[in-house]
Write a protein that holds these residues in place. Structure first.
Motif, short mmCIF file in Angstrom:
data_model
loop_
_atom_site.label_atom_id
_atom_site.label_comp_id
_atom_site.label_asym_id
_atom_site.label_seq_id
_atom_site.Cartn_x
_atom_site.Cartn_y
_atom_site.Cartn_z
N LEU A 60 33.53 47.91 48.09
CA LEU A 60 33.15 47.92 49.50
C LEU A 60 31.64 47.83 49.71
CD1 LEU A 60 35.52 50.67 50.96
CD2 LEU A 60 35.64 48.21 51.42
N SER A 61 30.88 47.92 48.65
CA SER A 61 29.43 47.98 48.75
C SER A 61 28.85 46.75 49.49
CB SER A 61 28.81 48.06 47.35
OG SER A 61 27.42 47.86 47.42
N PRO A 62 28.06 46.97 50.54
CA PRO A 62 27.42 45.83 51.23
C PRO A 62 26.46 45.08 50.31
CG PRO A 62 27.34 47.82 52.59
CD PRO A 62 27.80 48.24 51.22
N GLU A 63 25.82 45.79 49.38
CA GLU A 63 24.90 45.13 48.45
C GLU A 63 25.65 44.15 47.56
OE1 GLU A 63 25.03 48.40 49.00
OE2 GLU A 63 23.14 48.62 50.11
N LEU A 64 26.83 44.53 47.11
CA LEU A 64 27.63 43.63 46.29
C LEU A 64 28.05 42.40 47.09
CD1 LEU A 64 29.08 43.13 43.57
CD2 LEU A 64 31.05 44.38 44.51
N ALA A 65 28.39 42.59 48.36
CA ALA A 65 28.78 41.47 49.21
C ALA A 65 27.62 40.51 49.44
CB ALA A 65 29.30 41.99 50.56
N ARG A 66 26.41 41.05 49.56
CA ARG A 66 25.24 40.20 49.83
C ARG A 66 24.90 39.29 48.66
NH1 ARG A 66 23.27 44.55 53.13
NH2 ARG A 66 22.37 45.61 51.33
N ILE A 67 25.13 39.75 47.44
CA ILE A 67 24.76 38.94 46.28
C ILE A 67 25.91 38.05 45.82
CG2 ILE A 67 23.09 40.67 45.51
CD1 ILE A 67 25.11 41.57 43.41
N SER A 68 27.05 38.14 46.49
CA SER A 68 28.21 37.32 46.12
C SER A 68 28.29 36.11 47.04
CB SER A 68 29.50 38.13 46.23
OG SER A 68 29.43 39.29 45.41
N ASN A 81 31.91 32.40 50.16
CA ASN A 81 33.22 31.75 50.10
C ASN A 81 34.02 32.10 48.83
OD1 ASN A 81 32.84 30.38 52.56
ND2 ASN A 81 31.72 28.75 51.53
N ALA A 82 33.45 32.97 48.00
CA ALA A 82 34.16 33.37 46.78
C ALA A 82 35.38 34.20 47.15
CB ALA A 82 33.23 34.16 45.87
N PRO A 83 36.56 33.87 46.63
CA PRO A 83 37.77 34.62 47.02
C PRO A 83 37.82 36.00 46.38
CG PRO A 83 38.29 33.00 45.33
CD PRO A 83 36.85 32.78 45.69
N SER A 84 38.42 36.94 47.07
CA SER A 84 38.68 38.27 46.53
C SER A 84 39.83 38.87 47.33
CB SER A 84 37.45 39.17 46.62
OG SER A 84 37.24 39.64 47.94
N ARG A 85 40.45 39.89 46.75
CA ARG A 85 41.57 40.54 47.42
C ARG A 85 41.12 41.22 48.71
NH1 ARG A 85 46.79 40.65 48.87
NH2 ARG A 85 47.63 42.77 48.99
N GLN A 144 40.67 38.68 51.34
CA GLN A 144 41.97 38.20 51.78
C GLN A 144 42.59 39.16 52.79
OE1 GLN A 144 45.14 38.38 48.87
NE2 GLN A 144 46.18 36.60 49.74
N LEU A 145 42.50 40.47 52.50
CA LEU A 145 43.03 41.47 53.42
C LEU A 145 42.28 41.46 54.75
CD1 LEU A 145 43.52 44.48 50.97
CD2 LEU A 145 45.33 43.11 52.03
N ALA A 146 40.96 41.41 54.67
CA ALA A 146 40.15 41.43 55.89
C ALA A 146 40.42 40.20 56.75
CB ALA A 146 38.66 41.51 55.53
N ASP A 147 40.50 39.04 56.13
CA ASP A 147 40.70 37.80 56.89
C ASP A 147 42.10 37.75 57.50
OD1 ASP A 147 38.15 37.10 56.17
OD2 ASP A 147 38.76 35.71 54.58
N ASN A 152 41.72 36.04 36.70
CA ASN A 152 41.22 37.40 36.47
C ASN A 152 40.18 37.78 37.50
OD1 ASN A 152 39.27 35.63 35.68
ND2 ASN A 152 38.82 36.61 33.70
N ALA A 153 40.38 37.33 38.74
CA ALA A 153 39.45 37.67 39.81
C ALA A 153 39.45 39.16 40.09
CB ALA A 153 39.81 36.91 41.09
N GLY A 154 38.31 39.68 40.54
CA GLY A 154 38.20 41.09 40.86
C GLY A 154 38.77 41.41 42.23
N TYR A 155 38.93 42.67 42.51
CA TYR A 155 39.49 43.10 43.79
C TYR A 155 38.54 42.80 44.95
CZ TYR A 155 42.31 45.93 46.93
OH TYR A 155 43.12 46.36 47.95
N GLY A 156 37.27 42.88 44.68
CA GLY A 156 36.25 42.59 45.68
C GLY A 156 35.35 41.50 45.16
N PRO A 157 34.26 41.28 45.87
CA PRO A 157 33.63 42.06 46.92
C PRO A 157 34.18 41.74 48.30
CG PRO A 157 32.26 40.20 46.41
CD PRO A 157 33.42 40.14 45.45
N LEU A 158 33.67 42.49 49.29
CA LEU A 158 34.04 42.25 50.67
C LEU A 158 32.91 41.53 51.39
CD1 LEU A 158 36.07 42.68 52.96
CD2 LEU A 158 35.04 44.90 53.40
#
Length: 215
Positions: free
Chosen positions: A20-28, A31-35, A38-41, A209-215
């Protein structure tokens, strides 16, 4: 010789707070897919639809009152008033339920509208200019007739714009904040967070083997 397992077998490698980290989302890549995405969209697609109902209900009631006043016939407000109120109540109840539960991602949900407030405003602006141009050609002749015909025409134009805002701008604004809003709700709603944590514990990427996040 066996190698030590870096985390207990069967448990996810990272916690939900990590994903859930915003920092992780900013560096990703956005358009990269994640679980989580997918849930949020998926959740926001449903919520955006109900947001149109919430905004459209009062517009219907206002339209009924307007046409009853301009025509002197109470049928419009008697029909559109309760219909608008019912739409508003149903929209609010469904909006709250959708935002508090995980969506069914097995169903394919497609949104044809703009995905941001800016896109929604741009679309409505173009439609408003086109519609206004058409109506302006009839305004002189309608004004000449008198009997409040010009008021009815202008009022109808305003109501159409309000309906466009309810059906386009409002849901597109909701869509544009999908991931930020989902993060805030997961952090603030214990039941939703528990559901996401349960999903994190059992979810595995079916295609790689995609990760659960980022968001």
């Amino acid at each position: 010789m066996t190698h030590p397992i870096p985390f207990p077998a069967g448990l996810p490698a990272h916690s939900l707070d990590h994903w859930l980290s915003p920092e992780l989302a900013r560096i990703s890549p956005p358009n990269a897919p994640s679980r989580l995405r997918q849930l949020a969209d998926a959740q926001v697609t449903l919520a955006a639809g109900w947001s149109s109902a919430i905004a459209g209900g009062p517009v219907l009631a206002l339209a009924g009152a307007f046409f009853s006043v301009t025509t002197g016939i109470p049928a419009a407000v008697l029909v559109l008033g309760p219909l608008g109120a019912a739409l508003l109540v149903l929209g609010l109840a469904s909006w709250r339920r959708v935002r508090a539960t995980l969506p069914n991602t097995d169903r394919l949900l497609i949104s044809r509208g703009p995905g941001s407030a800016r896109g929604g405003i741009a679309m409505v602006s173009v439609l408003a200019v086109a519609l206004g141009g058409i109506l302006s050609m009839y305004l002189p002749s309608v004004t000449a007739k008198g009997n409040g015909a010009a008021t009815t025409l202008v009022g109808s134009f305003v109501l159409i714009l309000a309906l466009l805002v309810a059906c386009i701008v409002v849901p597109s604004t909701v869509m544009g904040r999908a991931r930020q809003s989902f993060r805030l709700r997961v952090q603030a709603n214990p039941e939703l967070r528990s559901a996401v944590e349960q999903d994190l514990a059992v979810w595995r990427d079916p295609y790689g083997n995609a990760g659960y996040g980022p968001l």
